[in-house]
Design a protein around this motif. Structure first.
Motif, PDB file in Angstrom:
ATOM      1  N   GLY A 186      11.719 -66.391   8.631  1.00 24.88           N
ATOM      2  CA  GLY A 186      13.038 -66.992   8.483  1.00 24.88           C
ATOM      3  C   GLY A 186      14.052 -66.125   7.973  1.00 24.88           C
ATOM      4  N   VAL A 187      13.829 -65.225   7.219  1.00 24.75           N
ATOM      5  CA  VAL A 187      14.711 -64.233   6.689  1.00 24.75           C
ATOM      6  C   VAL A 187      13.973 -62.954   6.367  1.00 24.75           C
ATOM      7  N   VAL A 188      14.658 -61.931   6.755  1.00 22.26           N
ATOM      8  CA  VAL A 188      14.120 -60.424   6.674  1.00 22.26           C
ATOM      9  C   VAL A 188      14.692 -59.565   5.463  1.00 22.26           C
ATOM     10  N   VAL A 189      14.333 -58.923   4.745  1.00 25.07           N
ATOM     11  CA  VAL A 189      14.830 -57.846   3.802  1.00 25.07           C
ATOM     12  C   VAL A 189      14.324 -56.611   4.183  1.00 25.07           C
ATOM     13  N   ASN A 190      15.128 -55.722   4.778  1.00 23.91           N
ATOM     14  CA  ASN A 190      14.459 -54.533   5.322  1.00 23.91           C
ATOM     15  C   ASN A 190      15.090 -53.281   4.180  1.00 23.91           C
ATOM     16  N   MET A 191      14.336 -52.379   3.732  1.00 26.05           N
ATOM     17  CA  MET A 191      14.580 -51.410   2.565  1.00 26.05           C
ATOM     18  C   MET A 191      14.213 -50.045   3.613  1.00 26.05           C
ATOM     19  N   GLU A 192      15.497 -49.326   3.650  1.00 26.74           N
ATOM     20  CA  GLU A 192      15.524 -48.192   4.383  1.00 26.74           C
ATOM     21  C   GLU A 192      16.214 -46.923   3.347  1.00 26.74           C
ATOM     22  N   ALA A 193      16.256 -45.818   4.298  1.00 27.86           N
ATOM     23  CA  ALA A 193      17.022 -44.716   3.363  1.00 27.86           C
ATOM     24  C   ALA A 193      17.539 -43.679   4.427  1.00 27.86           C
ATOM     25  N   ARG A 194      18.658 -43.027   4.234  1.00 31.22           N
ATOM     26  CA  ARG A 194      19.335 -41.980   4.904  1.00 31.22           C
ATOM     27  C   ARG A 194      19.584 -40.859   3.993  1.00 31.22           C
ATOM     28  N   GLY A 195      18.843 -40.474   3.286  1.00 33.48           N
ATOM     29  CA  GLY A 195      19.277 -39.513   1.980  1.00 33.48           C
ATOM     30  C   GLY A 195      18.205 -39.621   0.684  1.00 33.48           C
ATOM     31  N   ASN A 196      18.182 -39.161  -0.383  1.00 30.43           N
ATOM     32  CA  ASN A 196      17.357 -39.332  -1.420  1.00 30.43           C
ATOM     33  C   ASN A 196      17.977 -39.609  -2.706  1.00 30.43           C
ATOM     34  N   ARG A 197      19.449 -40.201  -2.664  1.00 35.77           N
ATOM     35  CA  ARG A 197      19.890 -40.479  -4.013  1.00 35.77           C
ATOM     36  C   ARG A 197      21.166 -41.466  -3.548  1.00 35.77           C
ATOM     37  N   GLY A 198      21.864 -41.701  -4.747  1.00 32.73           N
ATOM     38  CA  GLY A 198      22.999 -42.651  -4.612  1.00 32.73           C
ATOM     39  C   GLY A 198      22.554 -44.102  -4.521  1.00 32.73           C
ATOM     40  N   PRO A 199      23.725 -45.031  -4.788  1.00 36.25           N
ATOM     41  CA  PRO A 199      23.381 -46.469  -4.851  1.00 36.25           C
ATOM     42  C   PRO A 199      22.465 -47.050  -3.658  1.00 36.25           C
ATOM     43  N   SER A 200      21.960 -48.112  -3.902  1.00 39.57           N
ATOM     44  CA  SER A 200      21.139 -48.689  -2.859  1.00 39.57           C
ATOM     45  C   SER A 200      22.160 -49.759  -2.222  1.00 39.57           C
ATOM     46  N   TYR A 201      22.751 -49.511  -1.357  1.00 37.49           N
ATOM     47  CA  TYR A 201      23.880 -50.061  -0.558  1.00 37.49           C
ATOM     48  C   TYR A 201      23.307 -51.259   0.259  1.00 37.49           C
ATOM     49  N   LEU A 202      23.742 -52.576   0.146  1.00 36.23           N
ATOM     50  CA  LEU A 202      23.837 -53.786   1.202  1.00 36.23           C
ATOM     51  C   LEU A 202      24.365 -53.232   2.140  1.00 36.23           C
TER      52      LEU A 202
END
Length: 720
Positions: A186-202
């Motif tokens: 029904g809904v998905v939450v995907n956890m990704e990364a394009r680096g290794n620091r900084g805020p976790s952006y939506l």
């Protein structure tokens, strides 16, 4: 002059606030309450999953070993899990990627209706261990599941975790999962990364995101989101595992941290380089949202789009997107009225046409200064991205260059004219790029009533408060874009600075010493650009990306190196690389390596009209098939998975070891004989490549696909 440099100090202060004062969570230790997400506990999970921190591309032994460790972690949590394996393919224009992938699907808790799916990917690129991308996401899910269990798992909606394989090969695992209609969430939450620091952006949501954004704002304590990110992401070539779900009409969220991208997809993407604050933020986002989504019906997640942007991580103001245009028109009208009434009452507005020209001239001036200063640094450095390893000097140079442009345009600027431009841009964005609208609209909604309220006095205070709001909106955007894009993309750095300075123009106009201040700013900018150009372009923490390959073709052997601007002299001392990049299998610097000595790939060919079948014999870690445009290739099938392709030169990359024994079927328009190019791909170089690897040194690293061995053969296809 004091006013001028005081305003400059204010802008710098806002930059420092954005860079170091953002509202982010402190990492919690292993002793944190069991109901909370702990970065230390998630880090311990990462350590167990990563083991020796070797690369684990799809189909590799490292990938299989990590999958075993993941199943053990799920069993430790008492979670039932299964694997889902099979061939999967994805087509992107004339480039097709395939591979056999093995997902892990875990049933976290039962419930009614379509499940909430928590998703991260297991595989890494061949060049690095992928601690940030994306074992951080896997560990975030596992620690979130543990915290949910401690809280008492919600029973309203089922919760499922999907750990995909083959994300780096073209989202293959996510596509394979969606081939089963019964698995649709029904809904998905995907956890990704394009680096290794900084805020976790939506950084991405599904269309109609107003309810999703509202739920996010109510569920997390440290926000990092903007409708601008989703607007920009639409035009970028990047995709994540969420993409197939969004195309299937499924609601979803995409989270990632993007700081220190220099180590992304390289051997430096290791657990010890991951910022624990980023991991904590990632986990708090997922835990808060998972608990909220598990108790929310699908119907409640549907609605219109939203306009939103966070303010330094503390606050997420938002509006329905449908309000963007009327509110922008209202703000524009109020500002215009303020200008008209001010002119009638006090006759203080002079040269309105000239004043109206200053904001666009400022933007153009900032862009121009970016090209001049970056170009100077690049010329001195000899590299197109001179600030890759040491950005601080060029960052200061560009900031002073923007301030120089502001000083040149300030003398003729007017307060109402500057704000009319910003409000007009809000109207334009509301019509053409709605996600960008808040960056102009929200400040305009503050400025419009203040300007109206000060038509008879106090205009300076109104302009200062309004300018401060603009600085708080645009300076953090410039600061946040730099870690993701680098200063090589200096126009995307300078334009936000220009918009931040537009509202300062009328305040700068009231200062003294514009000429001397402008000269000082220009000289400092040039001096810092020269300093930036004299810095080393690369460092051990931010090394050059440089892959090496060994290739055999037509009985001869070659060394290949990526077509970087400057091949390190140490490499040229080991092998006689060409002066300029040339085309072999791909564009690269080429050096002779003697005669071919490895077994070339083969294929048994059969043809039935338009259908050509290839039974491959190409041992290695994957294969690459290239069909020329005259083949008129329409469809390609690998085993039983088919992809439709547009006409033109087509490349089919099948990136797992079993591909070397696959059956490929091509549907072609050509009636005559054809020549296809088949390459078997193996990770790493032969033993003779050790000297080249040593010569590459510690200021350069492999990235993405990494170092490879290619064996190339021509496959003849008979006429119909």
């Amino acid at each position: 002059m004091g006013r001028i440099w005081g305003l400059a100090a204010l802008a710098v202060g806002v930059w420092l606030l954005a860079a170091h004062g953002r509202h982010q969570p402190a990492p919690l230790g292993p002793e944190a309450p069991v109901r909370q997400f702990s970065a230390a506990r998630a880090d311990a999970v990462m350590a167990r999953l990563l083991g020796a921190q070797n690369p684990r591309p799809a189909g590799s032994a490292g990938n299989a070993a990590l999958r075993v460790r993941l199943l053990e972690e799920l069993a430790r949590l008492g979670v039932t899990a299964r694997t889902q394996a099979g061939m999967s393919c994805a087509g992107r224009s004339t480039f097709v990627t395939c591979g056999t992938v093995t997902n892990v699907v875990a049933e976290i808790s039962p419930g009614r209706g379509a499940p909430l799916l928590l998703m991260a990917h297991l595989d890494s690129v061949a060049a690095g261990p992928g601690a940030g991308d994306d074992i951080s996401g896997v560990a975030t899910i596992l620690e979130t599941v543990r915290a949910l269990q401690a809280r008492g798992l919600p029973r309203h909606r089922p919760i499922r975790a999907l750990f995909t394989d083959g994300e780096e090969n073209g989202l293959l695992g996510a596509r394979a999962y969606l081939r089963d209609p019964a698995a649709r969430p029904g809904v998905v939450v995907n956890m990704e990364a394009r680096g290794n620091r900084g805020p976790s952006y939506l950084f991405q949501t599904s269309p109609g995101d107003a309810p999703l954004v509202a739920l996010y704002a109510d569920s997390v304590s440290h926000v990092a989101a903007s409708s601008l990110y989703a607007e920009v992401y639409k035009i970028m070539p990047n995709d994540t595992d969420l993409t197939p779900f969004l195309r299937a009409g499924i609601a979803g969220y995409n989270f990632a941290f993007i700081g220190n991208a220099a180590q992304y997809h390289t051997p430096l993407d290791r657990r010890e380089n991951l910022d624990q604050s980023s991991l904590q933020h990632h986990g708090e986002n997922l835990l808060g949202l998972a608990e909220a989504l598990a108790g929310t019906d699908d119907a409640a997640l549907k609605g219109g789009d939203a306009l939103y942007m966070d303010v330094l991580g503390w606050w997420l103001p938002r509006l329905p997107q449908s309000w963007g245009l009327p509110l922008s028109l209202l703000a524009f009208g109020m500002i215009a009225l303020a200008g008209r009434l001010t002119q009638r009452a006090r006759h203080t507005v002079s040269r309105p046409v000239l004043a109206g020209a200053m904001p666009p001239l400022l933007v153009l001036g900032c862009i121009g200064m970016g090209f001049v200063l970056h170009g100077l640094a690049a010329w001195l450095s000899g590299h197109a991205d001179p600030s890759y390893a040491h950005p601080v000097f060029l960052r200061l140079s560009l900031g002073l260059g923007a301030f120089f442009a502001a000083l040149l345009t300030a003398r003729a600027a007017g307060g109402v004219a500057a704000w009319l431009w910003l409000a007009a841009l809000a109207v334009t964005c509301a019509l053409l790029a709605p996600g960008v609208t808040p960056y102009f609209l929200f400040p305009a909604l503050v400025a419009a009533p203040l300007l109206l309220a000060t038509i008879r006095g106090g205009r300076g205070i109104a302009l200062f408060v309004s300018a401060l709001v603009v600085l708080l909106v645009w300076v953090p955007l410039a600061q946040g874009l730099e870690p993701a894009l680098g200063l090589k993309m200096h126009p995307l750095f300078m334009v936000p600075l220009a918009f931040a300075l537009v509202a300062l123009l009328p305040l700068l106009a009231r200062g003294r010493g514009h000429g001397a201040s402008a000269i000082a700013a220009l000289l400092l900018a040039i001096g810092l650009a020269v300093t930036a150009g004299l810095q080393p372009a690369f460092s051990e923490a931010a090394p050059q990306r440089l892959n090496l390959r060994y290739a055999e073709k037509d009985g001869k052997a070659f060394w290949m190196a990526d077509p970087v601007e400057r091949l390190p002299p140490a490499l040229r001392a080991v092998a006689r690389f060409s002066t300029n990049p040339e085309m072999l299998v791909e564009r690269a610097y080429i050096a002779p390596a003697g005669q071919a000595r490895l077994t070339a790939p083969r294929a048994t060919v059969s043809r039935d009209g338009h259908r050509v079948t290839l039974a491959l014999e190409a041992p290695g870690d994957g294969v690459l098939l290239m069909a020329p445009p005259e083949a008129g290739l329409r469809r390609v099938s690998v085993n039983d998975v088919t992809v439709v392709v547009p006409r033109g030169p087509v490349m089919v990359m099948c990136g797992t070891p079993d591909c070397g024994r696959a059956r490929m079927t091509l549907e072609v328009d050509a009636r005559g004989p054809l020549s296809l190019t088949l390459a078997s791909l193996s990770r790493g170089l032969p033993p003779e490549g050790a000297a080249l690897i040593k010569a590459r040194g510690n200021l350069a690293v492999p990235s993405q696909t990494g170092d490879r061995t290619l064996r190339v053969a021509t496959i003849r296809v008979p006429a119909r």
